[in-house]
Structures are given as C-alpha cells and as structure tokens.
Design a protein around this motif. Sequence first.
Motif, PDB file in Angstrom:
ATOM      1  N   GLU A  80       1.122  -1.418  -0.011  1.00 56.01           N
ATOM      2  CA  GLU A  80      -0.024   0.069  -0.002  1.00 56.01           C
ATOM      3  C   GLU A  80       1.039   1.617   0.116  1.00 56.01           C
ATOM      4  N   ILE A  81       0.333   2.043  -1.178  1.00 54.10           N
ATOM      5  CA  ILE A  81       1.821   3.326  -1.328  1.00 54.10           C
ATOM      6  C   ILE A  81       0.382   4.140  -2.134  1.00 54.10           C
ATOM      7  N   MET A  82       1.276   5.236  -1.463  1.00 54.94           N
ATOM      8  CA  MET A  82       0.494   6.611  -1.708  1.00 54.94           C
ATOM      9  C   MET A  82       0.532   6.640  -2.704  1.00 54.94           C
ATOM     10  N   THR A  83      -0.284   7.587  -3.972  1.00 56.61           N
ATOM     11  CA  THR A  83      -0.004   7.138  -5.143  1.00 56.61           C
ATOM     12  C   THR A  83       0.333   9.532  -5.448  1.00 56.61           C
ATOM     13  N   ARG A  84       0.720   9.743  -6.183  1.00 54.45           N
ATOM     14  CA  ARG A  84       1.270  11.037  -6.803  1.00 54.45           C
ATOM     15  C   ARG A  84      -0.174  11.937  -6.451  1.00 54.45           C
ATOM     16  N   LEU A 102       2.606  19.596   9.447  1.00 52.74           N
ATOM     17  CA  LEU A 102       2.933  18.389   8.357  1.00 52.74           C
ATOM     18  C   LEU A 102       3.318  17.319   9.173  1.00 52.74           C
ATOM     19  N   ASP A 103       3.294  16.060   9.513  1.00 51.25           N
ATOM     20  CA  ASP A 103       3.831  14.728   9.946  1.00 51.25           C
ATOM     21  C   ASP A 103       3.840  13.556   9.184  1.00 51.25           C
ATOM     22  N   LEU A 104       5.244  13.854   8.358  1.00 49.05           N
ATOM     23  CA  LEU A 104       4.591  12.351   7.121  1.00 49.05           C
ATOM     24  C   LEU A 104       5.185  10.683   8.119  1.00 49.05           C
ATOM     25  N   THR A 105       4.359  10.563   7.949  1.00 43.24           N
ATOM     26  CA  THR A 105       4.767   8.533   8.347  1.00 43.24           C
ATOM     27  C   THR A 105       4.473   8.229   7.159  1.00 43.24           C
ATOM     28  N   GLY A 106       4.972   6.268   8.014  1.00 44.09           N
ATOM     29  CA  GLY A 106       4.438   4.789   7.520  1.00 44.09           C
ATOM     30  C   GLY A 106       4.004   4.274   8.273  1.00 44.09           C
ATOM     31  N   GLY A 107       4.905   2.980   8.184  1.00 47.18           N
ATOM     32  CA  GLY A 107       6.030   2.542   6.977  1.00 47.18           C
ATOM     33  C   GLY A 107       7.065   3.500   7.966  1.00 47.18           C
ATOM     34  N   ALA A 108       8.244   3.198   6.158  1.00 48.43           N
ATOM     35  CA  ALA A 108       9.183   3.781   6.383  1.00 48.43           C
ATOM     36  C   ALA A 108       8.570   5.175   5.283  1.00 48.43           C
ATOM     37  N   PRO A 109       8.016   6.213   5.553  1.00 48.03           N
ATOM     38  CA  PRO A 109       8.032   7.080   4.541  1.00 48.03           C
ATOM     39  C   PRO A 109       8.839   7.357   3.724  1.00 48.03           C
ATOM     40  N   GLU A 110      10.007   7.688   3.514  1.00 48.30           N
ATOM     41  CA  GLU A 110      11.433   7.290   2.666  1.00 48.30           C
ATOM     42  C   GLU A 110      11.193   6.212   1.880  1.00 48.30           C
ATOM     43  N   MET A 111      10.270   5.322   1.472  1.00 48.00           N
ATOM     44  CA  MET A 111      10.699   4.114   0.343  1.00 48.00           C
ATOM     45  C   MET A 111       9.112   4.600  -0.644  1.00 48.00           C
ATOM     46  N   ASN A 112       7.945   5.528  -0.450  1.00 45.08           N
ATOM     47  CA  ASN A 112       7.751   5.630  -1.541  1.00 45.08           C
ATOM     48  C   ASN A 112       8.177   6.400  -2.504  1.00 45.08           C
ATOM     49  N   PRO A 113       8.362   6.030  -3.827  1.00 48.68           N
ATOM     50  CA  PRO A 113       8.543   7.043  -4.838  1.00 48.68           C
ATOM     51  C   PRO A 113       8.637   7.822  -4.495  1.00 48.68           C
ATOM     52  N   ASP A 114       7.879   8.686  -4.416  1.00 48.43           N
ATOM     53  CA  ASP A 114       7.100  10.154  -4.742  1.00 48.43           C
ATOM     54  C   ASP A 114       7.949  10.826  -3.412  1.00 48.43           C
ATOM     55  N   PHE A 115       8.415  10.791  -2.242  1.00 49.09           N
ATOM     56  CA  PHE A 115       9.015  10.620  -1.087  1.00 49.09           C
ATOM     57  C   PHE A 115       9.253  12.268  -1.563  1.00 49.09           C
ATOM     58  N   ARG A 116      10.731  12.572  -2.438  1.00 51.32           N
ATOM     59  CA  ARG A 116      11.174  13.001  -2.195  1.00 51.32           C
ATOM     60  C   ARG A 116      10.086  14.674  -2.908  1.00 51.32           C
ATOM     61  N   TRP A 117       9.470  14.340  -3.758  1.00 48.34           N
ATOM     62  CA  TRP A 117       8.635  14.868  -4.973  1.00 48.34           C
ATOM     63  C   TRP A 117       7.733  15.782  -3.905  1.00 48.34           C
ATOM     64  N   VAL A 119       7.609  16.429  -0.104  1.00 45.18           N
ATOM     65  CA  VAL A 119       8.671  17.245   0.946  1.00 45.18           C
ATOM     66  C   VAL A 119       8.779  18.154  -0.124  1.00 45.18           C
ATOM     67  N   GLU A 120       9.680  18.311  -1.206  1.00 45.35           N
ATOM     68  CA  GLU A 120       9.843  19.842  -1.744  1.00 45.35           C
ATOM     69  C   GLU A 120       8.658  19.998  -2.026  1.00 45.35           C
ATOM     70  N   GLU A 121       7.307  19.694  -2.653  1.00 43.68           N
ATOM     71  CA  GLU A 121       6.124  20.266  -2.876  1.00 43.68           C
ATOM     72  C   GLU A 121       5.514  21.188  -1.819  1.00 43.68           C
ATOM     73  N   ALA A 122       5.217  20.511  -0.400  1.00 52.48           N
ATOM     74  CA  ALA A 122       5.127  20.275   0.900  1.00 52.48           C
ATOM     75  C   ALA A 122       5.969  21.947   1.312  1.00 52.48           C
ATOM     76  N   ALA A 123       6.929  21.202   1.185  1.00 53.58           N
ATOM     77  CA  ALA A 123       7.673  22.433   1.554  1.00 53.58           C
ATOM     78  C   ALA A 123       7.691  24.017   1.657  1.00 53.58           C
TER      79      ALA A 123
END
Length: 350
Positions: A80-84, A102-117, A119-123
């Motif tokens: 289960e993974i959040m889509t873009r 804003l509190d990002l969690t998981g699992g390991a949230p960093e494993m979502n392939p769109d995680f960095r995108w 973070v950059e957009e939310a920042a």
Amino acid sequence: MQKSLKARDNELAATNRQLEILEGGLFAEGELPYFKDKINKIGHFPLRPKKLEILQINVGYMCNQVCEHCHVDAGPDRKEIMTRDTMKQCLEVIKNTGAHTLDLTGGAPEMNPDFRWFVEEAAKAGIKDFIVRSNLTIIRANKKYYDLPDFFKKHNVHVISSMPHYTRGKTDKQRGDGVFDKSIKALQELNARGYGMPGSDLRLDLVYNPSGAYLPGDQMAMEKDFKKALDQDFGIQFHNLFAITNLPIARFLDYLIASENYEDYMYALVEAYNPAAVANVMCTNTISISWDGWLYDCDFNQMLDLKVASKVKHIKDYNEDVLNDRNIIISQHCYGCTAGAGSSCQGTVA
C-alpha cells in the motif's frame, strides 16, 4: 525475516477482528469499564476536536523493518503506497489548512517513490514544523537513501526517529538483528549535518516504545538516561525523547495474545488511566490521512479502519470547518493514550 500479519493471513489482519477483541472479553463481561464510560464521568464524552494543529499523512505501509510492536503492521511485503495524485490532493489541503505541523509517517515514508517530490512541494507551502518519522535504518538500507540526511537538512525537516533503547540487545530484540548498529550510524550522520546538536535549529528527536507488555517510565528520566548513554558511548546528541505507550492493536495485540499478556496489559492501561490526559490526547488536534486519502481521528484509528464520523471522509472532499464539527471515534485502545502521563506521537500529554 518475520512477515506482516497480512502476509501471514493472521486473523488480526482483519480490523473488525481486532475491534471484536477490544470491545469484548473483559469489557463486555463488566470486569473493566469501557473507555467511553470513563471519559463520560469527567464530561468528555463525546470526545470533541479542538483547533486543528497537525496533519499527519501516512504515505504508505511499506517498510524495510518488521518490528514486533508495530501498530501499522508495516513491512517489506506491504505494497500500500500513496500515489502522486493523492499527494496532490493533500498538497491542496496543506496550502489552505489552519494546521501548523505536517507529520509524514509510514511504514518507512522514505520508501514511497514520490517521497522526495512530496517533501519538496509541501515545503513550499509554508508549514512551520515539517516532520518526517524515520526508523533510522532506512538511511543505511540502500545507497539510494545514503543522502537522506542532506535532503532533510536542505528542507529543514524535523526528524523524529525510532530508537527503542540505548543498548544493542534491547533494540535488536524489538526491531531485528543489526538495527541498533545501523541506527547509531544514521544518528551519527545526522549529527554530522548539525541535527540534534545543542543550539541547532535542525531538530532531531527520538521515540521510545517499551519492548514488552508494560508501560513506559518517566519521559524526562528516560531522556536523561538516553542522552548520557548515547553521548558517552557514541558521541551522539539529540534534542528530546518521546515516550509512547504501545497500543493494543495490530502486531502488538498479536504479541500480547500470543504471550498471554493481553488481559494483564489491559488491566495495566485501565489502572493507569489519568483523567488529566484526556483533554490533550492527539486526536483532538490532529487529522490523520491514510495512503489512499481517507481521513481518521488519529493514526491508531486509521490502523483499525475507524474513519472520521463526518460527512467529509476523504481528502478529495476536505473541509476543515465540517471536520471540526464532529465526534471523535473511540474504543478501548484509547486507554493507551490516557495512561500515566498520557501518550501521543509527540510524547506525553499530561
């Protein structure tokens, strides 16, 4: 490697089975009082939200670890993974919310392939406190994650990291062989970027969960012990320690039942109930968003699939005013958040 409850086809992978256990047994037989009856005595039933402060977004259940206490039942086998597209819906809410964290969690949230995108957009949205909950070992799990400390620093991310104990034995027992050494290496790398250092604005906090069927000790006393041990043994610095009570759901519930500790643990939670903690439980200032965009009162309710009691139930229909006018869904797991000094994702509440 241990598998998730879902991968094992364990009956507790079904949230309705967990709720049957929480609503039945000791409570149905009248040996212990229902949580709603406890808070009704102090005028807090139904439990109502206060001003929204935190949006907690679970970007997926995939994780590089399979911890025995995990309330998410996360692991490498969880897909289960959040889509873009869902992230974009979240971004629209982030831009217009009154919440400051804003509190990002998981699992390991960093494993979502769109995680960095994400973070950059939310920042760019101007959130004051931008939290990522990291299990630390993900930073050393694969070369593609080695630069995460630099990425976190670039976006001034507040890193909250799981650290069961300051000793190898207790940490590896709860989280798996080698977890302690990888966690220490990750913490040293975060320190090297300025995270957790005295006077640094790069926030690094640790999270402690008990490794067995007992409640956490005094948070301030444990923080002193952690700071002394990690500094003396490894030169590691951090800001705060959050002590979080393990709630009797998912894999921790499975552990309690398998070890024949469930009834004793529920007695311990009820006996430690602190009415002073009720007013500040995290569901009163938080909205939890699942990987597929559904809305919950808290991360624990999300894992029990107890959606908000509101006309607005999904991120695509988000309306803060409507959500603020709701009753919070509760069950017996809520005793975990009101035991002793109380428990939230930010540590004690009373």
